[in-house]
Design a protein around this motif. Structure first.
Motif, PDB file in Angstrom:
ATOM      1  N   MET A  17       0.680  -1.372   0.076  1.00  0.00           N
ATOM      2  CA  MET A  17       0.088   0.124  -0.336  1.00  0.00           C
ATOM      3  C   MET A  17       0.997   1.077   0.248  1.00  0.00           C
ATOM      4  O   MET A  17       0.783   2.559  -0.652  1.00  0.00           O
ATOM      5  CB  MET A  17      -0.901   0.544   1.421  1.00  0.00           C
ATOM      6  CG  MET A  17      -2.630  -0.762   1.417  1.00  0.00           C
ATOM      7  SD  MET A  17      -3.136  -0.645  -0.158  1.00  0.00           S
ATOM      8  CE  MET A  17      -4.184   0.816   0.386  1.00  0.00           C
ATOM      9  N   GLN A  18       1.411   1.158   0.940  1.00  0.00           N
ATOM     10  CA  GLN A  18       3.031   2.376   1.194  1.00  0.00           C
ATOM     11  C   GLN A  18       3.454   2.933  -0.446  1.00  0.00           C
ATOM     12  O   GLN A  18       3.231   3.962  -1.066  1.00  0.00           O
ATOM     13  CB  GLN A  18       4.353   2.266   1.708  1.00  0.00           C
ATOM     14  CG  GLN A  18       3.435   2.806   3.750  1.00  0.00           C
ATOM     15  CD  GLN A  18       4.008   1.627   4.144  1.00  0.00           C
ATOM     16  OE1 GLN A  18       5.826   1.438   4.350  1.00  0.00           O
ATOM     17  NE2 GLN A  18       4.263   2.261   5.317  1.00  0.00           N
ATOM     18  N   GLN A  21       0.784   3.952  -2.707  1.00  0.00           N
ATOM     19  CA  GLN A  21       0.625   5.455  -2.045  1.00  0.00           C
ATOM     20  C   GLN A  21       1.656   6.125  -3.177  1.00  0.00           C
ATOM     21  O   GLN A  21       1.511   7.540  -4.103  1.00  0.00           O
ATOM     22  CB  GLN A  21       0.979   5.555  -1.249  1.00  0.00           C
ATOM     23  CG  GLN A  21      -0.421   5.636  -0.177  1.00  0.00           C
ATOM     24  CD  GLN A  21      -0.935   5.214   1.064  1.00  0.00           C
ATOM     25  OE1 GLN A  21       0.521   5.507   1.509  1.00  0.00           O
ATOM     26  NE2 GLN A  21      -2.002   5.588   1.369  1.00  0.00           N
ATOM     27  N   LYS A  22       3.694   5.545  -3.402  1.00  0.00           N
ATOM     28  CA  LYS A  22       4.523   7.006  -3.377  1.00  0.00           C
ATOM     29  C   LYS A  22       4.148   6.679  -5.173  1.00  0.00           C
ATOM     30  O   LYS A  22       4.387   7.516  -5.548  1.00  0.00           O
ATOM     31  CB  LYS A  22       5.416   5.527  -3.081  1.00  0.00           C
ATOM     32  CG  LYS A  22       6.052   6.317  -1.983  1.00  0.00           C
ATOM     33  CD  LYS A  22       7.320   5.552  -1.253  1.00  0.00           C
ATOM     34  CE  LYS A  22       7.545   5.784   0.083  1.00  0.00           C
ATOM     35  NZ  LYS A  22       9.254   5.415   0.135  1.00  0.00           N
ATOM     36  N   MET A  24       1.618   6.177  -7.169  1.00  0.00           N
ATOM     37  CA  MET A  24       0.130   7.374  -7.164  1.00  0.00           C
ATOM     38  C   MET A  24       0.806   8.944  -7.236  1.00  0.00           C
ATOM     39  O   MET A  24       0.279   9.517  -7.954  1.00  0.00           O
ATOM     40  CB  MET A  24      -1.370   7.049  -6.207  1.00  0.00           C
ATOM     41  CG  MET A  24      -1.596   5.474  -6.468  1.00  0.00           C
ATOM     42  SD  MET A  24      -2.576   5.720  -5.365  1.00  0.00           S
ATOM     43  CE  MET A  24      -4.136   7.028  -5.199  1.00  0.00           C
ATOM     44  N   ALA A  25       1.759   9.243  -6.153  1.00  0.00           N
ATOM     45  CA  ALA A  25       1.729  10.655  -6.041  1.00  0.00           C
ATOM     46  C   ALA A  25       2.627  11.021  -7.122  1.00  0.00           C
ATOM     47  O   ALA A  25       2.685  11.768  -7.914  1.00  0.00           O
ATOM     48  CB  ALA A  25       2.433  11.150  -4.787  1.00  0.00           C
TER      49      ALA A  25
END
Length: 109
Positions: A17-18, A21-22, A24-25
């Protein structure tokens, strides 16, 4: 009682998940730097938008400017703007959709 490394699976999922998130950013940053051009009237009017869906450029060829028919020019600018925004929306959906494939998370994008 958890068996077979339940906590290890949870940690692995959290790391995934982390990473997502990275990623996606980064994808959002890359999209913000993109531009998309929309046209109308066979290229007589072009509008460029950025990844934040802001109009950053409007070009109107001289031959399409008719003081007697301002409405047509307005329609062409509107059509070119909508064309550019639609293309940017498609690029955004294509780029960000890779992160939500297979997830049933309404309202995420």
């Amino acid at each position: 009682m958890m068996r077979g490394g339940g906590m290890g699976n949870m940690q692995k999922m959290m790391k995934q998940m982390q990473k997502m998130q990275k990623d996606m950013a980064k994808a959002q940053e890359d999209l913000a730097e993109q531009t998309m051009e929309g046209t109308a009237g066979g290229g007589m009017v072009t509008v460029v938008v950025n990844g934040q869906k802001e109009v950053i450029e409007v070009n109107i060829k001289e031959e399409v400017v008719d003081p007697e028919d301002i409405e047509m020019l307005q329609d062409l600018v509107l059509a070119a703007t909508n064309d550019a925004l639609k293309k940017m929306e498609e690029l955004t959906n294509e780029t960000m959709g890779q992160f939500t494939k297979g997830l049933n998370m309404p309202g995420l994008f």
